[in-house]
Design a protein around this motif. Structure first.
Motif, PDB file in Angstrom:
ATOM      1  N   THR A   1       0.831  -1.204   0.000  1.00  0.00           N
ATOM      2  CA  THR A   1       0.000   0.000   0.000  1.00  0.00           C
ATOM      3  C   THR A   1       0.867   1.256   0.000  1.00  0.00           C
ATOM      4  N   GLN A   2       1.905   1.233   0.807  1.00  0.00           N
ATOM      5  CA  GLN A   2       2.744   2.416   0.975  1.00  0.00           C
ATOM      6  C   GLN A   2       3.967   2.425   0.075  1.00  0.00           C
ATOM      7  N   SER A   3       4.407   1.241  -0.383  1.00  0.00           N
ATOM      8  CA  SER A   3       5.651   1.182  -1.144  1.00  0.00           C
ATOM      9  C   SER A   3       5.747  -0.118  -1.914  1.00  0.00           C
TER      10      SER A   3
ATOM     11  N   VAL B   1     -14.433   7.482   0.812  1.00  0.00           N
ATOM     12  CA  VAL B   1     -14.338   6.038   0.595  1.00  0.00           C
ATOM     13  C   VAL B   1     -13.475   5.701  -0.614  1.00  0.00           C
ATOM     14  N   ARG B   2     -13.037   6.726  -1.346  1.00  0.00           N
ATOM     15  CA  ARG B   2     -12.231   6.525  -2.545  1.00  0.00           C
ATOM     16  C   ARG B   2     -10.770   6.293  -2.163  1.00  0.00           C
ATOM     17  N   HIS B   3     -10.161   5.273  -2.769  1.00  0.00           N
ATOM     18  CA  HIS B   3      -8.734   5.008  -2.559  1.00  0.00           C
ATOM     19  C   HIS B   3      -8.166   4.428  -3.854  1.00  0.00           C
ATOM     20  N   GLU B   4      -7.348   5.220  -4.532  1.00  0.00           N
ATOM     21  CA  GLU B   4      -6.790   4.816  -5.821  1.00  0.00           C
ATOM     22  C   GLU B   4      -5.265   4.941  -5.802  1.00  0.00           C
TER      23      GLU B   4
ATOM     24  N   GLY C   1       0.739  -8.738  -4.650  1.00  0.00           N
ATOM     25  CA  GLY C   1       0.060  -7.451  -4.556  1.00  0.00           C
ATOM     26  C   GLY C   1      -0.983  -7.463  -3.473  1.00  0.00           C
ATOM     27  N   THR C   2      -1.622  -6.334  -3.246  1.00  0.00           N
ATOM     28  CA  THR C   2      -2.653  -6.222  -2.228  1.00  0.00           C
ATOM     29  C   THR C   2      -3.924  -6.919  -2.706  1.00  0.00           C
ATOM     30  N   SER C   3      -4.490  -7.741  -1.853  1.00  0.00           N
ATOM     31  CA  SER C   3      -5.650  -8.549  -2.219  1.00  0.00           C
ATOM     32  C   SER C   3      -6.882  -7.680  -2.431  1.00  0.00           C
ATOM     33  N   GLY C   4      -7.506  -7.818  -3.595  1.00  0.00           N
ATOM     34  CA  GLY C   4      -8.716  -7.061  -3.893  1.00  0.00           C
ATOM     35  C   GLY C   4      -8.471  -5.799  -4.689  1.00  0.00           C
ATOM     36  N   THR C   5      -7.204  -5.474  -4.976  1.00  0.00           N
ATOM     37  CA  THR C   5      -6.897  -4.297  -5.787  1.00  0.00           C
ATOM     38  C   THR C   5      -7.043  -4.652  -7.269  1.00  0.00           C
ATOM     39  N   VAL C   6      -7.794  -3.832  -8.018  1.00  0.00           N
ATOM     40  CA  VAL C   6      -8.169  -4.205  -9.379  1.00  0.00           C
ATOM     41  C   VAL C   6      -8.235  -2.962 -10.268  1.00  0.00           C
TER      42      VAL C   6
ATOM     43  N   LEU D   1      -8.094   0.543  -8.306  1.00  0.00           N
ATOM     44  CA  LEU D   1      -8.957   0.682  -7.132  1.00  0.00           C
ATOM     45  C   LEU D   1      -8.395  -0.216  -6.038  1.00  0.00           C
ATOM     46  N   MET D   2      -7.969   0.386  -4.946  1.00  0.00           N
ATOM     47  CA  MET D   2      -7.287  -0.350  -3.892  1.00  0.00           C
ATOM     48  C   MET D   2      -8.257  -1.222  -3.102  1.00  0.00           C
ATOM     49  N   TYR D   3      -7.661  -2.145  -2.350  1.00  0.00           N
ATOM     50  CA  TYR D   3      -8.436  -3.156  -1.627  1.00  0.00           C
ATOM     51  C   TYR D   3      -9.521  -2.567  -0.731  1.00  0.00           C
ATOM     52  N   ASP D   4      -9.309  -1.349  -0.197  1.00  0.00           N
ATOM     53  CA  ASP D   4     -10.284  -0.761   0.724  1.00  0.00           C
ATOM     54  C   ASP D   4     -11.093   0.370   0.095  1.00  0.00           C
TER      55      ASP D   4
END
Length: 480
Positions: A17-19, A46-49, A85-90, A104-107
């Motif tokens: 997420t950070q690096s 709620v947006r995280h890209e 990679g981060t799970s759920g990021t698509v 679009l990040m996992y959260d």
């Protein structure tokens, strides 16, 4: 079992997420080099890209830094690489694998309607993929590491079943389910982790410093990568990853069935299973302080704390129970800053114990070794506290990086080890083994029972699980 490629090293790449983190590791677990490049997060409500182009730039930078430790000798040739990679990021890409949308990040929480329509949590990839298709039009559903492996190989590649799991992939049938047939070619081809995807092309070699022709191996999600890095791969073993939030993943011969959908199952490269779940409690609930180690030392004077807390890092809980409306709470008034700090440390450990109780309730094998990884595993005090509250030994590896797990998977995927377990046995080094202190474990019996009661009374913790937990607690008390 000796590795066939004793002269080789393997590169693991972790898209966090950070690096982005890259780690170059030899067959005996020696780290030859590492590199870290920060990433920019775009958050708004709620947006995280993230920008997929930045992922590639960061991979180039981190890889070059890691490879500086390689030298020029044959003993440091690169046998292969894998990416997590981060799970759920698509995101969506075009037919050539080029990004058409932000990642679009996992959260990212915008796909509420889509999540309700498919019966999934908004953190899963499929709802976000449907939202992207409606917002941006046609495109190829792509997971975070696929962007990088496509750039490395110079063409589109299959995704791995680990990242595809939260896009609705049926890991047991190893196929996309019939209810997603309407998406057709929008969904990618899927292979098992550890499958060879291709080789590093000349253009990618020039950009990253990774030699052209280096095998590129299909990776897994960051949680699974951390599990591999912990060496928790024999049936009954579990890895507890404690960072901003808490994730538990184990190894099993069969899937762990859970009608509530709290526990899900990744398919291991050898066809066995990696069940697990992700909680919303964790170190993210701790306040920012100048000297965390000093706070740990002061917190040791509050065992147990005078207050009871459920330390959610963000609203809603996913494991050991599903409660989208759950919020953090504190019962009582702390007498000091250290008391408040102690309550969070203990509250996370209580939740960790409840997660293991839930796994036991489901019939999951949990009698193997337990390993602590994640950023919070750097706290010696918290590690010992967790072992005490759990009442069981715990191992802490030297390296707690998901990138190490990808280096191990690359060694397995290139045929340099007979099994993933064999590769991990050689490359994962255990730094510390913690033993629970019985007198300390006993101190936490009553507050743990109170937390179970409180969670049940709020309607979050199902009564059958609360009853099972009390029965285990009573049995432990009798045995002691």
């Amino acid at each position: 079992m000796m590795f066939e490629g004793e002269a080789e090293a393997w590169l693991g790449i972790d898209l966090g997420t950070q690096s982005v983190r890259a780690l170059l590791v030899t067959a005996d677990g020696t780290v030859l080099g590492s590199g870290t490049t920060p990433l920019t997060n775009h958050r708004d409500g709620v947006r995280h890209e993230q920008d997929p182009g930045e992922w590639w730039e960061a991979v180039c930078s981190a890889s070059r830094a890691a490879l500086m430790g390689r030298g020029s000798s044959r003993a440091q040739a690169i046998g292969g690489l894998a990416v997590c990679g981060t799970s759920g990021t698509v995101l969506l890409t075009d037919d050539q694998g080029r990004p058409r949308t932000p990642g679009l990040m996992y959260d990212d929480g915008r796909a509420v309607a889509e999540a309700a329509r498919v019966g999934m949590q908004t953190s899963w990839a499929l709802p976000k993929a449907l939202w992207l298709l409606e917002e941006f039009g046609p495109g190829r559903v792509t997971h975070q590491p696929d962007v990088i492996t496509a750039k490395l190989t110079g063409g589109t590649v299959p995704t791995d079943s680990s990242h595809a799991l939260k896009t609705g992939y049926d890991a047991e049938r190893e196929a996309w389910p019939p209810q997603l047939a309407h998406l057709g070619e929008v969904l990618p081809e899927v292979v098992r982790p550890g499958t060879r995807l291709g080789e590093v092309c000349r253009g990618a070699a020039e950009a990253t410093g990774i030699p052209a022709g280096t095998p590129v191996i299909a990776g897994m999600t960051d949680g699974c990568a951390a599990q591999i890095a912990s060496g928790a791969l024999r049936f009954g073993a579990w890895n507890s990853v404690l960072g901003t939030t808490l994730v538990l993943k184990g190894a099993s011969a069969r899937p762990v069935r859970d009608d509530a959908g709290v526990v899900y199952n990744h398919r291991a490269p050898d066809g066995s299973w990696l069940p697990g779940g992700a909680s919303s409690v964790g170190a993210g609930a701790l306040p920012v302080v100048a000297d965390p180690a000093a706070m740990d030392s002061r917190a040791a004077g509050y065992e147990p704390s005078g207050v009871l807390t459920y330390p959610l890092a963000s609203p809603g809980e996913r494991f050991p129970f599903l409660a989208p409306d759950a919020t953090a709470f504190v019962l009582g008034t702390p007498v000091s800053e250290a008391d408040s700090w102690a309550a969070v440390l203990q509250g996370v450990a209580f939740t960790e114990r409840l997660c293991l109780d839930y796994l036991h309730h489901l019939g999951a094998p949990i009698d193997g070794p337990l390993t602590f990884t994640g950023g919070a595993a750097r706290s010696a005090y918290w590690n010992q506290l967790r072992a005490d509250i759990l009442g069981r030994p715990a191992r802490v590896p030297e390296q707690i990086e998901p990138a190490l797990g990808m280096a191990v998977l690359a060694a397995y995927g290139t045929g340099s080890a007979a099994s993933l377990v064999a590769a991990a046995d050689r490359m994962v080094r255990i730094r510390t083994v913690l033993e629970p202190r019985a007198s300390h474990t006993a101190r936490f019996t009553e507050p743990y029972a109170r937390l179970v009661d409180e969670l049940e009374s709020r309607g979050w913790l199902p009564t059958p699980l609360a009853t099972h937990t009390r029965a285990r607690l009573n049995q432990d008390t009798i045995d002691s």
